[in-house]
Design a protein around this motif. Structure first.
Motif, PDB file in Angstrom:
ATOM      1  N   GLU B 217       0.865  -1.238   0.015  1.00 47.08           N
ATOM      2  CA  GLU B 217       0.028  -0.062   0.084  1.00 47.08           C
ATOM      3  C   GLU B 217       0.741   1.064  -0.037  1.00 47.08           C
ATOM      4  O   GLU B 217       0.256   2.409  -0.082  1.00 47.08           O
ATOM      5  CB  GLU B 217      -1.140  -0.035   1.282  1.00 47.08           C
ATOM      6  N   PRO B 391       2.795  -0.058  -4.831  1.00 43.37           N
ATOM      7  CA  PRO B 391       2.521  -0.852  -6.066  1.00 43.37           C
ATOM      8  C   PRO B 391       1.560  -1.801  -6.191  1.00 43.37           C
ATOM      9  O   PRO B 391       1.590  -2.673  -6.707  1.00 43.37           O
ATOM     10  CB  PRO B 391       3.761  -1.442  -6.284  1.00 43.37           C
ATOM     11  N   LEU B 392       0.454  -1.436  -5.169  1.00 42.66           N
ATOM     12  CA  LEU B 392      -0.595  -2.427  -4.840  1.00 42.66           C
ATOM     13  C   LEU B 392      -1.360  -3.038  -6.126  1.00 42.66           C
ATOM     14  O   LEU B 392      -1.470  -4.442  -6.339  1.00 42.66           O
ATOM     15  CB  LEU B 392      -1.369  -2.005  -4.015  1.00 42.66           C
ATOM     16  N   TRP B 393      -1.197  -2.313  -7.313  1.00 41.27           N
ATOM     17  CA  TRP B 393      -2.118  -2.764  -8.360  1.00 41.27           C
ATOM     18  C   TRP B 393      -1.016  -3.236  -9.306  1.00 41.27           C
ATOM     19  O   TRP B 393      -1.616  -3.789 -10.334  1.00 41.27           O
ATOM     20  CB  TRP B 393      -2.889  -1.383  -8.997  1.00 41.27           C
ATOM     21  N   LEU B 394       0.106  -3.317  -9.026  1.00 42.95           N
ATOM     22  CA  LEU B 394       1.015  -3.818 -10.283  1.00 42.95           C
ATOM     23  C   LEU B 394       1.543  -4.960  -9.443  1.00 42.95           C
ATOM     24  O   LEU B 394       2.177  -5.497 -10.612  1.00 42.95           O
ATOM     25  CB  LEU B 394       1.957  -2.586 -10.601  1.00 42.95           C
ATOM     26  N   VAL B 395       1.578  -5.386  -8.355  1.00 38.32           N
ATOM     27  CA  VAL B 395       2.528  -6.491  -7.938  1.00 38.32           C
ATOM     28  C   VAL B 395       1.474  -7.825  -7.736  1.00 38.32           C
ATOM     29  O   VAL B 395       0.627  -7.683  -7.006  1.00 38.32           O
ATOM     30  CB  VAL B 395       3.301  -6.146  -6.776  1.00 38.32           C
ATOM     31  N   TYR B 396       1.964  -8.820  -8.212  1.00 44.11           N
ATOM     32  CA  TYR B 396       1.104 -10.135  -8.102  1.00 44.11           C
ATOM     33  C   TYR B 396       1.897 -11.236  -7.871  1.00 44.11           C
ATOM     34  O   TYR B 396       2.485 -11.740  -8.743  1.00 44.11           O
ATOM     35  CB  TYR B 396       0.334 -10.363  -9.206  1.00 44.11           C
TER      36      TYR B 396
END
Lengths: 311, 397
Positions: B217, B391-396
């Motif tokens: 976050e 980078p919550l939306w970018l890291v998986y």
């Protein structure tokens, strides 16, 4: 599951998509199924500076195989070719600007669609309006994807990767290293970084005939559309975004790693909207233990729930 | 229908429908509960007793008077609790809106004097530089999970350093926070924190940073936690402090650590007087910091006449009045938070439109809490994740 969409090459090799954080035994089993007497390599570029923290993969393969180190090689390119590094940063800035513009429009359309879905009234009046609202969202998604692709093509036309010494040399090294490799494993991490490194080193071509075993963000980059998602971010409504054009190696799916953690799967309306938005693709819930297998021509095994059909 | 007791005094609370009601009713009817009955009542019960928006506080012990001491601006403090006739059980009932969090002590008056005590029946404590207070967690309030230490979360490190200052003279202590898996080859955003030691000790800042970084976050970041040498001097808008911070400390940190140097990767923050030090530094050095986090700032001001907060606030009021007369954009984003149970809510609410008028992107969050460290802790996720999105939306993985 659609098998027609996406630029999948006739000669492309099998792909195994695994749920997040796969078990060592399952991962090893999938690699062994396809490697025959060939070698194995792996890509952990999505982990960025922590690319070399790959002990779990190495251990699972009993020390056989090697890391392609695409992140470190990318850093080497930036260092040897500062002009390319500057152009890359400028391209990233353009993409960020595109994303901001997309999100401004997306939020308005998604909010409108959700409010319309909740409206009470004559279905004969409202349903066509709801469909139109959904179409607006889909058109925006496709528009954004097109704009990203245009920006990427313009960038590649500007920099000519294949004519730059640093890139050409490393591409040649990688082609040589991959010569006897039959299976390439791909972990997740930072998805745009992973995609960027794959394209920089022409990996889509080098990987075409090889079997891929991917998990986490590694599964996302193999689809035609990379969909970024999180239903409960600290700020904002958490609308899923079309984030990138993927490699199109697996058709008809949008893999969603750690879906149960990132999505509010108990919110039926939200789930339904997301599933419909990305039709005809199936959104696959790639939680731990899930698996989906593409043999190069068709899906042969899908042990992953589809969004909207999960229990 | 709720039962209202015969009024013993105008302040006797309405206990109708509350767990304490049978005791109060019996005592008024001359049948006081026994010690054993009170033991049984308290056994396994969370005290204070939260029932909807009504909170029953209890004190057990011999005393001539028991007073509730809290710091909720706008509510009378030092109200006496009511003794249940024939027992040593004292009670009062507060009406607290959902989500409220209230720190308090008891002032127990016994022959010859009084003492302030934490509530012996309440396990919830909040520490601060003066000790600790008991805490009422009203309905709807819970300590955020991201503020709780989690053994599965990778831990950052803390290192104490001293930095020489020509401007202030001598050296100044700064605690450096490095995120877990710190890599010198990576460049990091910088978070500069006034009252860094207190944020660590009382607002769990290290735990919060560790958790928010692991949750993606906020990005992995370096934090410089400043320890004031003379807080009342440095943090009331001191020009020397601003110069030290921008002209000495930031360059020293950038020399020592792999930091991003763009303003948008620098955030300055503080609470109370620390928020004054934060804003005044940014005003003197505009665009040095991309983001400011201002928590319950002591932004005394006066439109006419005095500011009413005593001479200690005079230099602050001078600064705030000047800024209100001619506000300028000093950062890209400013996050302001304040508790509505603090007297400073007026000053903070008044500051927000002033900041917005300059075109800066301002977010303002109010909470049902007071001027305390846990209020500031509870707002850190919103503030930090907005000023430095991870980078919550970018890291998986």
């Amino acid at each position: 599951m659609s098998e027609a969409s996406g630029p999948v090459s006739e000669a492309s090799g099998p792909v195994v998509l695994l749920g997040s954080h796969p078990d060592v035994g399952d991962f090893r089993h999938q690699v062994d199924r396809f490697r025959g007497d060939g070698g194995v390599a792996w890509i952990t570029a999505g982990r960025q500076e922590w690319e070399d923290e790959d002990g779990a993969i190495r251990d699972a393969l009993d020390g056989e195989g090697f890391n392609l180190r695409l992140y470190a090689r990318g850093e080497e390119v930036w260092s040897r070719d500062p002009e390319l590094a500057d152009a890359h940063r400028a391209h990233q800035r353009r993409l960020r600007l595109l994303r901001r513009a997309y999100n401004l429009r997306l939020q308005r359309l998604m909010d409108g669609w959700a409010r319309m879905a909740a409206m009470v009234g004559d279905a004969r009046v409202l349903d066509p309006e709801r469909e139109a609202a959904l179409d607006d969202v889909r058109r925006l998604d496709e528009h954004h994807l097109r704009r990203i692709e245009e920006a990427r093509r313009a960038f590649e036309a500007e920099v000519h990767f294949g004519e730059r010494d640093a890139v050409r040399e490393i591409r040649a090294q990688l082609a040589e290293r991959l010569d006897h490799v039959r299976v390439v494993a791909m972990a997740g991490g930072h998805v745009p970084v992973l995609l960027n490194r794959l394209r920089l080193f022409d990996m889509p071509r080098l990987l075409t005939s090889r079997t891929l075993v991917a998990w986490g963000g590694g599964t996302m980059v193999l689809a035609r559309r990379v969909v970024l998602f999180h239903d409960s971010p600290p700020w904002g409504p958490g609308h899923a975004e079309v984030g990138e054009a993927g490699l199109g190696r697996v058709p008809g799916v949008i893999p969603l790693p750690s879906a149960s953690r990132r999505l509010r799967l108990d919110d039926a309306d939200r789930v339904d909207r997301m599933a419909r938005r990305f039709e005809p693709d199936d959104c696959l819930l790639m939680d731990h233990g899930a698996r989906a297998e593409w043999d190069g021509h068709r899906w042969t095994a899908v042990e992953a729930a589809r969004l909207g059909e999960h229990a | 229908m709720r039962w209202a007791p015969e009024r013993a005094s105008p302040q006797t609370p309405d206990v109708g429908g509350l767990a304490i009601e049978p005791f109060v009713r019996r005592a008024l009817e001359g049948d006081s509960p026994t010690t054993g009955e009170i033991d049984a009542f308290l056994e396994g019960r969370t005290v204070p007793i939260v029932e909807g928006t009504r909170v029953t506080i209890l004190f057990r012990g011999s005393a001539d008077d028991v007073r509730l001491r809290h710091w909720v601006f706008g509510l009378p403090t030092a109200n006496s609790l009511h003794r249940i006739r024939g027992t040593e059980l004292w009670y009062d009932v507060l009406e607290l809106p959902e989500g409220s969090r209230v720190e308090y002590k008891f002032e127990v008056v016994r022959t010859g004097g009084s003492e302030w005590l934490r509530d012996p029946l309440n396990p919830h404590l909040a520490r601060d530089p003066f000790g600790a207070n008991s805490v009422i967690q009203a309905a709807g309030y819970a300590v955020p999970d991201w503020a709780v230490e989690d053994p599965s979360v990778r831990q950052g490190t803390l290192e104490e350093r001293r930095f020489r200052s020509r401007i202030l003279g001598g050296t100044r202590k700064v605690t450096i926070y490095r995120p877990a898996r710190f890599r010198p080859s990576r460049s990091y955003p910088l978070l500069l924190v006034h009252d860094g030691g207190d944020y660590l000790a009382y607002a769990g800042l290290k735990t919060v940073l560790d958790n928010l970084i692991q949750r993606l976050e906020i990005p992995g970041l370096v934090a410089a936690l400043m320890h004031p040498h003379d807080r009342m001097e440095q943090y009331r808008g001191s020009e020397a402090h601003s110069r030290y911070l921008v002209e000495e400390l930031v360059p020293d940190l950038e020399h020592m650590l792999p930091l991003r140097t763009a303003p948008e990767s620098r955030v300055l923050m503080g609470a109370s007087l620390g928020a004054v030090a934060t804003l005044s530094t940014a005003v003197r050095y505009p665009d040095t910091f991309g983001g400011l986090l201002l928590q319950s700032g002591s932004f005394a001001f006066s439109d006419i006449g005095g500011h009413g907060r005593g001479p200690v606030f005079d230099p602050i009021a001078d600064f705030v009045n000047d800024y209100r007369r001619a506000p300028t954009a000093v950062a890209r984003r400013i996050f302001v938070s304040c508790g509505i149970y603090e007297s400073l809510i007026y000053e903070n609410r008044s500051l927000v439109p002033v900041l917005e008028r300059t075109g800066m992107n301002v977010r303002f969050v109010e909470s049902r809490d007071g001027h305390n460290w846990e209020n500031w802790r509870d707002r850190l996720r919103m503030g930090l994740s907005w000023l430095l999105p991870g980078p919550l939306w970018l890291v998986y993985d």
